[in-house]
Design a protein around this motif. Structure first.
Motif, PDB file in Angstrom:
ATOM      1  N   PHE A  52      52.359  28.601  16.282  1.00 24.83           N
ATOM      2  CA  PHE A  52      51.671  28.127  17.483  1.00 24.83           C
ATOM      3  C   PHE A  52      50.868  26.873  17.181  1.00 24.83           C
ATOM      4  CE2 PHE A  52      47.958  28.357  20.430  1.00 24.83           C
ATOM      5  CZ  PHE A  52      48.649  28.118  21.609  1.00 24.83           C
ATOM      6  N   TYR A  53      50.215  26.837  16.010  1.00 26.77           N
ATOM      7  CA  TYR A  53      49.413  25.661  15.650  1.00 26.77           C
ATOM      8  C   TYR A  53      50.301  24.445  15.409  1.00 26.77           C
ATOM      9  CZ  TYR A  53      46.020  22.699  13.278  1.00 26.77           C
ATOM     10  OH  TYR A  53      45.213  21.642  12.921  1.00 26.77           O
ATOM     11  N   MET A  54      51.446  24.640  14.764  1.00 31.38           N
ATOM     12  CA  MET A  54      52.391  23.529  14.587  1.00 31.38           C
ATOM     13  C   MET A  54      52.815  22.971  15.944  1.00 31.38           C
ATOM     14  SD  MET A  54      55.133  24.338  11.596  1.00 31.38           S
ATOM     15  CE  MET A  54      54.652  25.297  10.173  1.00 31.38           C
ATOM     16  N   TRP A  55      53.094  23.877  16.880  1.00 33.92           N
ATOM     17  CA  TRP A  55      53.494  23.449  18.221  1.00 33.92           C
ATOM     18  C   TRP A  55      52.380  22.653  18.888  1.00 33.92           C
ATOM     19  CZ3 TRP A  55      51.418  24.603  23.050  1.00 33.92           C
ATOM     20  CH2 TRP A  55      52.181  24.173  24.137  1.00 33.92           C
ATOM     21  N   GLN A  56      51.139  23.121  18.747  1.00 35.92           N
ATOM     22  CA  GLN A  56      49.998  22.403  19.316  1.00 35.92           C
ATOM     23  C   GLN A  56      49.885  21.003  18.725  1.00 35.92           C
ATOM     24  OE1 GLN A  56      46.767  25.245  18.487  1.00 35.92           O
ATOM     25  NE2 GLN A  56      46.424  25.379  20.695  1.00 35.92           N
ATOM     26  N   GLU A  57      49.992  20.917  17.400  1.00 34.50           N
ATOM     27  CA  GLU A  57      49.889  19.620  16.740  1.00 34.50           C
ATOM     28  C   GLU A  57      51.072  18.730  17.096  1.00 34.50           C
ATOM     29  OE1 GLU A  57      47.069  18.566  14.273  1.00 34.50           O
ATOM     30  OE2 GLU A  57      46.670  19.696  16.112  1.00 34.50           O
ATOM     31  N   GLY A  58      52.235  19.313  17.263  1.00 39.76           N
ATOM     32  CA  GLY A  58      53.399  18.542  17.686  1.00 39.76           C
ATOM     33  C   GLY A  58      53.195  17.937  19.066  1.00 39.76           C
ATOM     34  N   LYS A 122      46.959  34.563  10.467  1.00 40.60           N
ATOM     35  CA  LYS A 122      46.409  33.622  11.457  1.00 40.60           C
ATOM     36  C   LYS A 122      47.411  32.534  11.788  1.00 40.60           C
ATOM     37  CE  LYS A 122      43.745  30.361  10.065  1.00 40.60           C
ATOM     38  NZ  LYS A 122      42.605  29.604   9.464  1.00 40.60           N
ATOM     39  N   ASN A 123      48.044  31.963  10.772  1.00 40.03           N
ATOM     40  CA  ASN A 123      48.951  30.833  10.994  1.00 40.03           C
ATOM     41  C   ASN A 123      50.262  31.241  11.658  1.00 40.03           C
ATOM     42  OD1 ASN A 123      47.244  28.863   9.902  1.00 40.03           O
ATOM     43  ND2 ASN A 123      47.978  29.221   7.823  1.00 40.03           N
ATOM     44  N   VAL A 124      50.802  32.389  11.269  1.00 33.36           N
ATOM     45  CA  VAL A 124      52.136  32.779  11.735  1.00 33.36           C
ATOM     46  C   VAL A 124      52.093  33.563  13.042  1.00 33.36           C
ATOM     47  CG1 VAL A 124      54.203  34.125  11.173  1.00 33.36           C
ATOM     48  CG2 VAL A 124      53.098  32.731   9.406  1.00 33.36           C
ATOM     49  N   PHE A 125      51.151  34.504  13.151  1.00 36.77           N
ATOM     50  CA  PHE A 125      51.171  35.431  14.280  1.00 36.77           C
ATOM     51  C   PHE A 125      50.106  35.154  15.346  1.00 36.77           C
ATOM     52  CE2 PHE A 125      52.811  37.798  10.598  1.00 36.77           C
ATOM     53  CZ  PHE A 125      54.066  38.157  11.085  1.00 36.77           C
ATOM     54  N   LEU A 126      49.069  34.405  14.993  1.00 37.84           N
ATOM     55  CA  LEU A 126      47.947  34.254  15.908  1.00 37.84           C
ATOM     56  C   LEU A 126      47.665  32.788  16.196  1.00 37.84           C
ATOM     57  CD1 LEU A 126      45.728  37.048  14.298  1.00 37.84           C
ATOM     58  CD2 LEU A 126      47.160  37.231  16.331  1.00 37.84           C
ATOM     59  N   TRP A 127      46.424  32.456  16.375  1.00 36.06           N
ATOM     60  CA  TRP A 127      46.019  31.103  16.733  1.00 36.06           C
ATOM     61  C   TRP A 127      44.757  30.750  15.953  1.00 36.06           C
ATOM     62  CZ3 TRP A 127      45.625  35.520  19.559  1.00 36.06           C
ATOM     63  CH2 TRP A 127      44.340  35.951  19.916  1.00 36.06           C
ATOM     64  N   HIS A 128      44.445  29.465  15.883  1.00 35.39           N
ATOM     65  CA  HIS A 128      43.246  29.021  15.187  1.00 35.39           C
ATOM     66  C   HIS A 128      42.042  29.160  16.119  1.00 35.39           C
ATOM     67  CE1 HIS A 128      45.104  26.604  11.684  1.00 35.39           C
ATOM     68  NE2 HIS A 128      45.937  27.545  12.077  1.00 35.39           N
ATOM     69  N   GLY A 129      40.888  29.278  15.526  1.00 36.97           N
ATOM     70  CA  GLY A 129      39.672  29.409  16.318  1.00 36.97           C
ATOM     71  C   GLY A 129      38.889  30.633  15.901  1.00 36.97           C
ATOM     72  N   ARG A 130      37.591  30.594  16.145  1.00 45.40           N
ATOM     73  CA  ARG A 130      36.717  31.699  15.763  1.00 45.40           C
ATOM     74  C   ARG A 130      36.336  32.512  17.000  1.00 45.40           C
ATOM     75  NH1 ARG A 130      34.270  31.279  10.751  1.00 45.40           N
ATOM     76  NH2 ARG A 130      34.702  29.371   9.590  1.00 45.40           N
ATOM     77  N   ASN A 131      36.936  33.664  17.141  1.00 45.48           N
ATOM     78  CA  ASN A 131      36.534  34.582  18.193  1.00 45.48           C
ATOM     79  C   ASN A 131      36.881  35.997  17.776  1.00 45.48           C
ATOM     80  OD1 ASN A 131      39.291  35.304  19.418  1.00 45.48           O
ATOM     81  ND2 ASN A 131      39.309  33.072  19.553  1.00 45.48           N
ATOM     82  N   TYR A 132      36.218  36.962  18.403  1.00 47.97           N
ATOM     83  CA  TYR A 132      36.375  38.354  17.982  1.00 47.97           C
ATOM     84  C   TYR A 132      37.765  38.902  18.264  1.00 47.97           C
ATOM     85  CZ  TYR A 132      31.349  38.484  17.152  1.00 47.97           C
ATOM     86  OH  TYR A 132      30.088  38.246  16.662  1.00 47.97           O
TER      87      TYR A 132
END
Length: 238
Positions: A52-58, A122-132
């Motif tokens: 998901f993060y790669m896609w965002q950066e792309g 975090k990198n493969v299954f989720l998203w970046h950011g700090r939240n519960y």
């Protein structure tokens, strides 16, 4: 005289919306856990094509550099350097380094305590950011992954999805980007420099390191040799 038919009155069960809602919430939770576990199983044998993060950066940059490097295409010193830099006790824990977590709490939360396993989740299954919400999902998926994946697989995926420069993902793209080299041909110094940029890839440069980055690289170089000697690289050593 005909007998009158008697209608049997049945008592209707009272509607309990709270119990109904709880039952459906439990079913939904079980479904989410099942989907997560399926994803963990799937990527234990199939390489994640993107994140998901790669896609965002792309989307932000108009594209990213990324090419997969299999385990046997990565220099052993690069593997040790990544572990020495990010999670020296990688072979000793089951996804959470409790000693590092306690140290982070003692220091007031200013120190990171995420293991390589947590970073892969975090990198493969989720998203970046700090939240519960993300931290809770990370805490759920990490032991699943540790149960299903080998330590080699975790480290292989980590080095293939980590960001090494703005829009440069994975050790293969990073080795070409910084040193015009293949990941198997990285020298110990080059491997240490790549590992040194991992915590802050957008502000650090492995090709033109600052004095601080050189110092950090030297520490990683020593650390990579230390974990080789003391056995803390045994779970992934080639």
């Amino acid at each position: 005289m005909a007998k009158r038919s008697r209608k049997t009155k049945t008592k209707s069960k009272p509607l309990r919306p709270g119990r109904w809602l709880l039952r459906w919430l439990m079913r939904a939770a079980l479904l989410v856990v099942a989907v997560m576990f399926f994803g963990v199983l799937l990527f234990s044998v199939i390489n994640p094509p993107t994140t998901f993060y790669m896609w965002q950066e792309g989307q932000r940059l108009g594209g990213v550099k990324h090419e997969w490097a299999d385990w046997d295409e990565i220099a052993p010193v690069m593997l040790r350097s990544a572990v020495a830099a990010e999670d020296a006790n990688f072979c000793l824990h089951w996804g959470f380094d409790m000693r590092a977590i306690r140290a982070a709490i003692d220091e007031g939360g200013n120190r990171g305590a995420s293991t390589l396993s947590q970073q892969v989740v975090k990198n493969v299954f989720l998203w970046h950011g700090r939240n519960y919400t993300r931290k809770a999902a990370e805490a759920l998926i990490t032991p699943m992954m540790e149960l299903v994946w080998s330590k080699r697989r975790i480290l292989e995926v980590y080095l293939n999805v980590a960001e090494f420069d703005d829009g440069v993902f994975g050790v293969k793209a990073a080795a070409a980007h910084y040193f015009a080299a293949e990941p198997m041909d990285l020298t110990p110094v080059q491997a240490a420099r790549l590992a040194a940029v991992l915590p802050a890839p957008k502000t650090r440069n492995a090709e033109n390191p600052t004095a601080q980055l050189r110092k950090r690289s030297a520490s990683i170089l020593d650390g990579a040799e230390t974990i080789r000697r003391d056995g803390r690289a045994a779970c992934f050593a080639q």
